[in-house]
Write a protein that holds these residues in place. Structure first.
Motif, PDB file in Angstrom:
ATOM      1  N   MET A   1      12.102  38.102  28.680  1.00  0.00           N
ATOM      2  CA  MET A   1      11.340  37.047  27.601  1.00  0.00           C
ATOM      3  C   MET A   1      12.142  35.338  26.961  1.00  0.00           C
ATOM      4  SD  MET A   1       9.831  38.615  24.815  1.00  0.00           S
ATOM      5  CE  MET A   1      10.785  39.975  23.845  1.00  0.00           C
ATOM      6  N   VAL A   2      13.467  36.436  26.905  1.00  0.00           N
ATOM      7  CA  VAL A   2      14.262  34.905  27.085  1.00  0.00           C
ATOM      8  C   VAL A   2      14.322  34.320  28.214  1.00  0.00           C
ATOM      9  CG1 VAL A   2      16.881  35.950  26.800  1.00  0.00           C
ATOM     10  CG2 VAL A   2      16.567  34.346  25.107  1.00  0.00           C
ATOM     11  N   ALA A   3      14.441  34.641  28.854  1.00  0.00           N
ATOM     12  CA  ALA A   3      14.992  34.295  30.460  1.00  0.00           C
ATOM     13  C   ALA A   3      13.806  33.280  30.944  1.00  0.00           C
ATOM     14  CB  ALA A   3      15.786  35.136  30.859  1.00  0.00           C
ATOM     15  N   GLN A   4      12.337  33.284  30.399  1.00  0.00           N
ATOM     16  CA  GLN A   4      11.615  32.483  30.678  1.00  0.00           C
ATOM     17  C   GLN A   4      11.161  31.361  30.532  1.00  0.00           C
ATOM     18  OE1 GLN A   4       7.703  34.390  30.702  1.00  0.00           O
ATOM     19  NE2 GLN A   4       6.261  32.265  31.227  1.00  0.00           N
ATOM     20  N   CYS A   5      11.415  30.226  31.845  1.00  0.00           N
ATOM     21  CA  CYS A   5      11.483  29.105  31.618  1.00  0.00           C
ATOM     22  C   CYS A   5      10.185  28.504  30.147  1.00  0.00           C
ATOM     23  CB  CYS A   5      11.858  27.968  32.927  1.00  0.00           C
ATOM     24  SG  CYS A   5      11.797  26.023  32.142  1.00  0.00           S
ATOM     25  N   PRO A   6      10.881  27.727  29.751  1.00  0.00           N
ATOM     26  CA  PRO A   6       9.521  27.321  28.398  1.00  0.00           C
ATOM     27  C   PRO A   6       9.034  26.232  29.025  1.00  0.00           C
ATOM     28  CG  PRO A   6      11.436  27.095  27.356  1.00  0.00           C
ATOM     29  CD  PRO A   6      11.911  27.527  28.607  1.00  0.00           C
ATOM     30  N   ALA A   7       9.294  25.598  30.288  1.00  0.00           N
ATOM     31  CA  ALA A   7       8.752  24.149  30.302  1.00  0.00           C
ATOM     32  C   ALA A   7       7.623  24.773  31.635  1.00  0.00           C
ATOM     33  CB  ALA A   7      10.090  23.368  30.656  1.00  0.00           C
ATOM     34  N   CYS A   8       8.821  25.287  32.881  1.00  0.00           N
ATOM     35  CA  CYS A   8       7.636  25.888  34.164  1.00  0.00           C
ATOM     36  C   CYS A   8       7.164  26.974  34.070  1.00  0.00           C
ATOM     37  CB  CYS A   8       8.763  25.209  35.478  1.00  0.00           C
ATOM     38  SG  CYS A   8       9.870  26.306  35.722  1.00  0.00           S
ATOM     39  N   GLU A   9       8.395  27.977  33.124  1.00  0.00           N
ATOM     40  CA  GLU A   9       7.209  29.255  33.287  1.00  0.00           C
ATOM     41  C   GLU A   9       8.312  29.895  34.453  1.00  0.00           C
ATOM     42  OE1 GLU A   9       3.334  29.765  33.411  1.00  0.00           O
ATOM     43  OE2 GLU A   9       3.504  29.122  30.605  1.00  0.00           O
ATOM     44  N   ASN A  10       9.009  29.991  35.556  1.00  0.00           N
ATOM     45  CA  ASN A  10       9.824  30.147  35.917  1.00  0.00           C
ATOM     46  C   ASN A  10      10.362  31.590  35.339  1.00  0.00           C
ATOM     47  OD1 ASN A  10      11.334  30.684  37.815  1.00  0.00           O
ATOM     48  ND2 ASN A  10      13.221  29.706  37.614  1.00  0.00           N
ATOM     49  N   THR A  11      10.177  32.543  36.695  1.00  0.00           N
ATOM     50  CA  THR A  11      10.539  34.334  35.309  1.00  0.00           C
ATOM     51  C   THR A  11      11.867  34.554  35.818  1.00  0.00           C
ATOM     52  OG1 THR A  11       8.735  34.902  37.164  1.00  0.00           O
ATOM     53  CG2 THR A  11       8.131  34.423  34.591  1.00  0.00           C
ATOM     54  N   GLU A  12      12.173  34.184  37.867  1.00  0.00           N
ATOM     55  CA  GLU A  12      13.145  34.348  38.660  1.00  0.00           C
ATOM     56  C   GLU A  12      14.233  34.717  38.030  1.00  0.00           C
ATOM     57  OE1 GLU A  12      12.023  34.688  42.183  1.00  0.00           O
ATOM     58  OE2 GLU A  12      10.131  34.351  41.147  1.00  0.00           O
ATOM     59  N   TRP A  13      15.314  35.704  38.852  1.00  0.00           N
ATOM     60  CA  TRP A  13      16.553  35.638  38.310  1.00  0.00           C
ATOM     61  C   TRP A  13      17.421  35.170  38.776  1.00  0.00           C
ATOM     62  CZ3 TRP A  13      17.388  41.923  38.246  1.00  0.00           C
ATOM     63  CH2 TRP A  13      16.141  42.708  37.605  1.00  0.00           C
ATOM     64  N   ASP A  14      17.832  33.604  38.792  1.00  0.00           N
ATOM     65  CA  ASP A  14      18.011  32.252  39.146  1.00  0.00           C
ATOM     66  C   ASP A  14      18.534  31.451  38.559  1.00  0.00           C
ATOM     67  OD1 ASP A  14      16.014  30.812  37.812  1.00  0.00           O
ATOM     68  OD2 ASP A  14      14.905  30.855  39.890  1.00  0.00           O
ATOM     69  N   LYS A  15      18.293  32.015  36.708  1.00  0.00           N
ATOM     70  CA  LYS A  15      19.310  31.068  35.492  1.00  0.00           C
ATOM     71  C   LYS A  15      20.566  30.767  35.882  1.00  0.00           C
ATOM     72  CE  LYS A  15      14.726  30.870  34.441  1.00  0.00           C
ATOM     73  NZ  LYS A  15      13.953  32.455  35.627  1.00  0.00           N
ATOM     74  N   GLU A  16      20.948  29.357  35.243  1.00  0.00           N
ATOM     75  CA  GLU A  16      22.290  29.299  35.492  1.00  0.00           C
ATOM     76  C   GLU A  16      22.620  29.612  33.702  1.00  0.00           C
ATOM     77  OE1 GLU A  16      23.385  25.797  36.803  1.00  0.00           O
ATOM     78  OE2 GLU A  16      21.925  25.969  38.720  1.00  0.00           O
ATOM     79  N   ILE A  17      23.467  29.793  33.136  1.00  0.00           N
ATOM     80  CA  ILE A  17      23.922  30.141  31.840  1.00  0.00           C
ATOM     81  C   ILE A  17      25.646  29.240  31.998  1.00  0.00           C
ATOM     82  CG2 ILE A  17      24.656  32.128  30.121  1.00  0.00           C
ATOM     83  CD1 ILE A  17      22.386  32.019  31.085  1.00  0.00           C
ATOM     84  N   SER A  18      25.212  28.253  30.732  1.00  0.00           N
ATOM     85  CA  SER A  18      26.585  27.603  30.430  1.00  0.00           C
ATOM     86  C   SER A  18      26.922  27.977  28.936  1.00  0.00           C
ATOM     87  CB  SER A  18      25.852  25.884  30.432  1.00  0.00           C
ATOM     88  OG  SER A  18      27.672  25.945  30.047  1.00  0.00           O
ATOM     89  N   GLY A  19      27.405  28.793  28.133  1.00  0.00           N
ATOM     90  CA  GLY A  19      27.546  28.735  26.732  1.00  0.00           C
ATOM     91  C   GLY A  19      26.343  30.152  26.312  1.00  0.00           C
ATOM     92  N   ASN A  20      25.812  29.852  25.250  1.00  0.00           N
ATOM     93  CA  ASN A  20      24.471  29.521  25.100  1.00  0.00           C
ATOM     94  C   ASN A  20      23.519  28.756  25.504  1.00  0.00           C
ATOM     95  OD1 ASN A  20      25.234  27.982  23.084  1.00  0.00           O
ATOM     96  ND2 ASN A  20      23.680  29.020  21.577  1.00  0.00           N
TER      97      ASN A  20
END
Length: 200
Positions: A1-20
């Motif tokens: 849930m938290v990693a689904q992009c709220p803008a484009c709804e991308n659900t892929e396992w491709d997110k970058e993390i910077s801090g929180n």
């Protein structure tokens, strides 16, 4: 849930993390999430992980305590790929649960070497592992008298795994701490685990 992009709804396992902050590589949108440590309570089969976890639940509501057998029982577990998939799902669920503001504690016997090598490991501030160990006599008694295990191969395997934990501080890239449980009741062990959790 938290990693689904709220803008484009991308659900892929491709997110970058910077801090929180989570960053979507598709549209560049950024959003914050609650980033907590992930805790693993480990040890060989029969050492008392589940019993300790139950006692831990009685002591505190500051942590969400879960058993990784949940995934072992419903997912394939024949290959390394299968085991990596289990760890991914454990961490995937954990990152969503921790949005309630509480860290997660999983009981887990194996696959500790995979914890830092997954996609979802990036969502935690740290991964801490505590391993319960005991003497050979204590472990054999807990397995035979406590859990009624008679399979000598199972017992031997647990004894060897217990010895490994007592003589090492790391498996793969995963470092771990140990606590000896000889002569301690389940509630005492749980208090020791709780102290370790609070320290981290």
């Amino acid at each position: 849930m938290v990693a689904q992009c709220p803008a484009c709804e991308n659900t892929e396992w491709d997110k970058e993390i910077s801090g929180n902050m989570i960053i979507c590589p598709h549209c560049g949108h950024r959003w914050t999430f609650i980033k907590k440590p992930l805790f693993i309570l480990s040890g060989c089969s029969g050492i008392g992980k589940t019993t300790t976890a139950k006692e831990l639940q009685k002591l505190t509501s500051d942590f969400v305590v879960l058993d990784s057998d949940l995934f072992y029982n419903i997912m394939p577990h024949d290959t390394e790929v299968d085991y990596y998939a289990q760890i991914e799902q454990i961490q995937r669920l954990s990152k969503d649960i921790m949005q309630c503001g509480k860290p997660i504690v999983w009981t887990m016997a194996g696959n500790l070497d995979k914890l830092s090598l997954t996609y979802h490991s990036r969502f935690f501030s740290a991964i801490h592992v505590l391993v319960l160990v005991c003497s050979e006599d204590t472990l054999r008694l807990r397995m035979t008298a406590g859990r009624k295990i008679t399979d000598e191969n199972w017992i031997r395997g647990s004894l060897e795994y217990n010895t490994f934990f007592k003589t090492h501080q790391q498996i793969g890239d995963t470092k771990f701490e140990t606590r000896n449980t000889d002569g301690k009741a389940a509630d005492e062990i749980a208090k020791t685990v709780l102290q370790w959790l609070q320290e981290h």
